[in-house]
Design an enzyme around this catalytic site. Structure first.
Site, PDB file in Angstrom:
ATOM      1  N   ARG A 200       1.330  -1.066  -0.012  1.00 18.66           N
ATOM      2  CA  ARG A 200      -0.351   0.180  -0.065  1.00 18.66           C
ATOM      3  C   ARG A 200       1.074   1.312   0.249  1.00 18.66           C
ATOM      4  O   ARG A 200       2.147   0.843   0.220  1.00 18.66           O
ATOM      5  CB  ARG A 200      -0.777   0.446   1.331  1.00 18.66           C
ATOM      6  CG  ARG A 200      -2.495  -1.171   1.303  1.00 18.66           C
ATOM      7  CD  ARG A 200      -2.386  -0.897   1.737  1.00 18.66           C
ATOM      8  NE  ARG A 200      -3.509  -0.220   2.746  1.00 18.66           N
ATOM      9  CZ  ARG A 200      -3.661   0.246   3.667  1.00 18.66           C
ATOM     10  NH1 ARG A 200      -3.285  -0.692   5.292  1.00 18.66           N
ATOM     11  NH2 ARG A 200      -4.264   1.756   4.275  1.00 18.66           N
TER      12      ARG A 200
ATOM     13  N   LYS B 175       4.166  -7.571  12.117  1.00 15.04           N
ATOM     14  CA  LYS B 175       3.162  -7.284  10.717  1.00 15.04           C
ATOM     15  C   LYS B 175       3.226  -8.126  10.148  1.00 15.04           C
ATOM     16  O   LYS B 175       4.083  -8.639   9.785  1.00 15.04           O
ATOM     17  CB  LYS B 175       3.576  -6.385   9.709  1.00 15.04           C
ATOM     18  CG  LYS B 175       2.077  -6.692   8.285  1.00 15.04           C
ATOM     19  CD  LYS B 175       1.746  -5.031   7.533  1.00 15.04           C
ATOM     20  CE  LYS B 175       0.664  -5.018   6.677  1.00 15.04           C
ATOM     21  NZ  LYS B 175       1.032  -3.640   6.072  1.00 15.04           N
TER      22      LYS B 175
ATOM     23  N   ARG C 207      -0.368   4.872  19.622  1.00 18.90           N
ATOM     24  CA  ARG C 207      -0.138   6.014  19.539  1.00 18.90           C
ATOM     25  C   ARG C 207       1.252   5.618  21.337  1.00 18.90           C
ATOM     26  O   ARG C 207       1.275   4.368  21.447  1.00 18.90           O
ATOM     27  CB  ARG C 207      -0.332   7.243  20.466  1.00 18.90           C
ATOM     28  CG  ARG C 207      -0.804   8.405  19.153  1.00 18.90           C
ATOM     29  CD  ARG C 207      -1.876   9.224  19.492  1.00 18.90           C
ATOM     30  NE  ARG C 207      -1.033  10.337  20.638  1.00 18.90           N
ATOM     31  CZ  ARG C 207      -1.740  11.239  21.565  1.00 18.90           C
ATOM     32  NH1 ARG C 207      -3.479  11.856  21.258  1.00 18.90           N
ATOM     33  NH2 ARG C 207      -1.847  12.031  22.572  1.00 18.90           N
TER      34      ARG C 207
HETATM   35  C1  BTN Z   1       0.717  -4.225   2.361  1.00 19.18           C
HETATM   36  O1  BTN Z   1       1.363  -3.229   2.137  1.00 19.18           O
HETATM   37  O2  BTN Z   1       0.481  -3.385   3.465  1.00 19.18           O
HETATM   38  C2  BTN Z   1      -0.780  -4.624   0.987  1.00 19.18           C
HETATM   39  C3  BTN Z   1       0.748  -5.771   1.290  1.00 19.18           C
HETATM   40  C4  BTN Z   1       0.619  -6.442  -0.176  1.00 19.18           C
HETATM   41  C5  BTN Z   1       1.238  -7.504  -0.847  1.00 19.18           C
HETATM   42  C6  BTN Z   1       0.961  -8.710  -1.897  1.00 19.18           C
HETATM   43  S1  BTN Z   1       1.312 -10.069  -2.285  1.00 19.18           S
HETATM   44  C7  BTN Z   1       0.487 -10.312  -3.792  1.00 19.18           C
HETATM   45  C8  BTN Z   1       0.432  -9.042  -4.125  1.00 19.18           C
HETATM   46  N1  BTN Z   1       1.047  -8.267  -5.022  1.00 19.18           N
HETATM   47  C9  BTN Z   1       1.651  -7.801  -4.946  1.00 19.18           C
HETATM   48  O3  BTN Z   1       2.694  -6.491  -5.559  1.00 19.18           O
HETATM   49  N2  BTN Z   1       0.918  -7.165  -3.719  1.00 19.18           N
HETATM   50  C10 BTN Z   1       0.358  -7.686  -3.536  1.00 19.18           C
END
Ligand code: BTN
Length: 320
Positions: free
Chosen positions: A117, A182, A317
């Site tokens: 993201r 995460k 926070r």
């Molecule tokens: C995030 O940033 O939290 C979202 C990550 C999403 C990663 C997945 S891996 C499969 C799919 N292909 C990508 O290029 N991104 C998503």
């Protein structure tokens, strides 16, 4: 020859001599050696042993469509008739976006340009994690896709709970965490005409067995499923568990929107009643998280007023 052909031969975990590989691939032994070096640069662990040849790290647990289908329930089997499994792709979301069938699933052992993201990179080493993109078409009748990312996160958390990985938390809108680290991320990308059907790519990245070295470039705390699960899990089984939940969740979302997920969201929500900061393009909102409304918007209390937010990046926070 590209390195995918080489990888396909090495995927059996057995030794293959340079001579055998050069014969099978129709290239010189020097080219084989160069492609092995390229694989190693990409983080694929290839052992080169004098007199025996090359082989992949022995315990590599490769994805297999037959294994995935073997674990898949009837509903998911019927729903997901098109699953492609690739060794390396730039991004499974990109592959799914250009597929001409829906529903469609792309899985890959490795992504060379995995997308997270907010334009971040998603670190995607070979044969250790799950990179899965699912294309789904929503009709114009589906009221709002705003809460879809929360529903997908709930479906993921349910899948992990079924695999006995309890205590997974959800951080609005769709991060899966374990003890604040995460575990998985979800990236939704939609295309379609206003008022017409919308094709959504649901990209899921789940850390399964990533080593510290492989994840060194990640700029936030992270964890892998193998540290969380109470028993060893094969990635094929995990993929099947995710698809089983998606085959239930996506039609349920089409019919009832967020309503069928609200209760579980509350159970998994790790922000509730915590002091949080929400980073928006226009600034930072500091307040207390009060859960989500019926559309999945985040509720933040400041003084006596509670406002809802549909975007932004939220964090707990530090003073807590
Ligand atoms: C995030 O940033 O939290 C979202 C990550 C999403 C990663 C997945 S891996 C499969 C799919 N292909 C990508 O290029 N991104 C998503």
């Amino acid at each position: 020859m590209n390195f995918e052909e080489l990888l396909a031969i090495l995927a059996d975990g057995e030794f293959h001599s340079g001579e055998e590989l050069s014969g099978a691939l129709g290239v010189s032994r020097t080219t084989v050696w160069k492609q092995v070096a390229r694989l190693q640069e990409l983080g694929v662990e290839v052992n080169a042993v004098k007199g025996r040849g090359y082989r992949l790290r022995q315990d590599v647990d490769l994805l297999s469509l037959s294994e995935i289908y073997r674990h898949l329930g009837d509903r998911a089997c019927d729903t997901f008739a098109h699953i492609d499994l690739e060794l390396t792709v730039e991004s499974t979301n990109r592959v799914a976006a250009s597929a001409n069938v829906t529903p469609y699933i792309c899985l890959a052992e490795m992504q060379t340009a995995g997308r997270g993201r907010r334009g971040r990179e998603w670190v995607s080493p070979f044969a250790t994690n799950i990179y899965l993109s699912l294309a789904w078409r929503f009709t114009e009748a589906t009221a709002s896709l705003d809460s879809l990312s929360l529903c997908v996160a709930v479906a993921m958390a349910r899948a992990l709970r079924n695999l006995t990985c309890s205590n997974v938390d959800l951080k609005w809108p769709n991060d899966l965490l374990f003890e604040g680290r995460k575990l998985a991320g979800i990236l939704l990308e939609a295309s379609g005409e206003v008022g017409g059907p919308i094709r959504v790519i649901i990209g899921i990245g789940l850390n399964v067995a990533m080593t510290q070295g492989q994840g060194a470039a990640i700029d936030q705390d992270w964890i892998s499923l193998d540290e969380v699960a109470t028993k060893p899990l094969s990635r094929n089984k995990v993929v099947a568990a995710i698809l089983d939940e998606m085959a239930e969740a996506l039609p349920a979302f089409e019919q009832q929107g967020f309503a069928g997920f609200e209760k579980d969201w509350r159970e998994f929500d790790c922000l509730i009643n915590k002091s949080v900061e929400l980073r928006l393009g226009s600034g930072v909102i500091a307040g207390v998280a009060r859960g989500v409304d019926a559309t999945g918007a985040l509720l933040i209390q400041q003084g006596d007023s509670i406002k809802l937010y549909r975007g932004g990046e939220v964090s707990v926070r530090v003073s807590q």
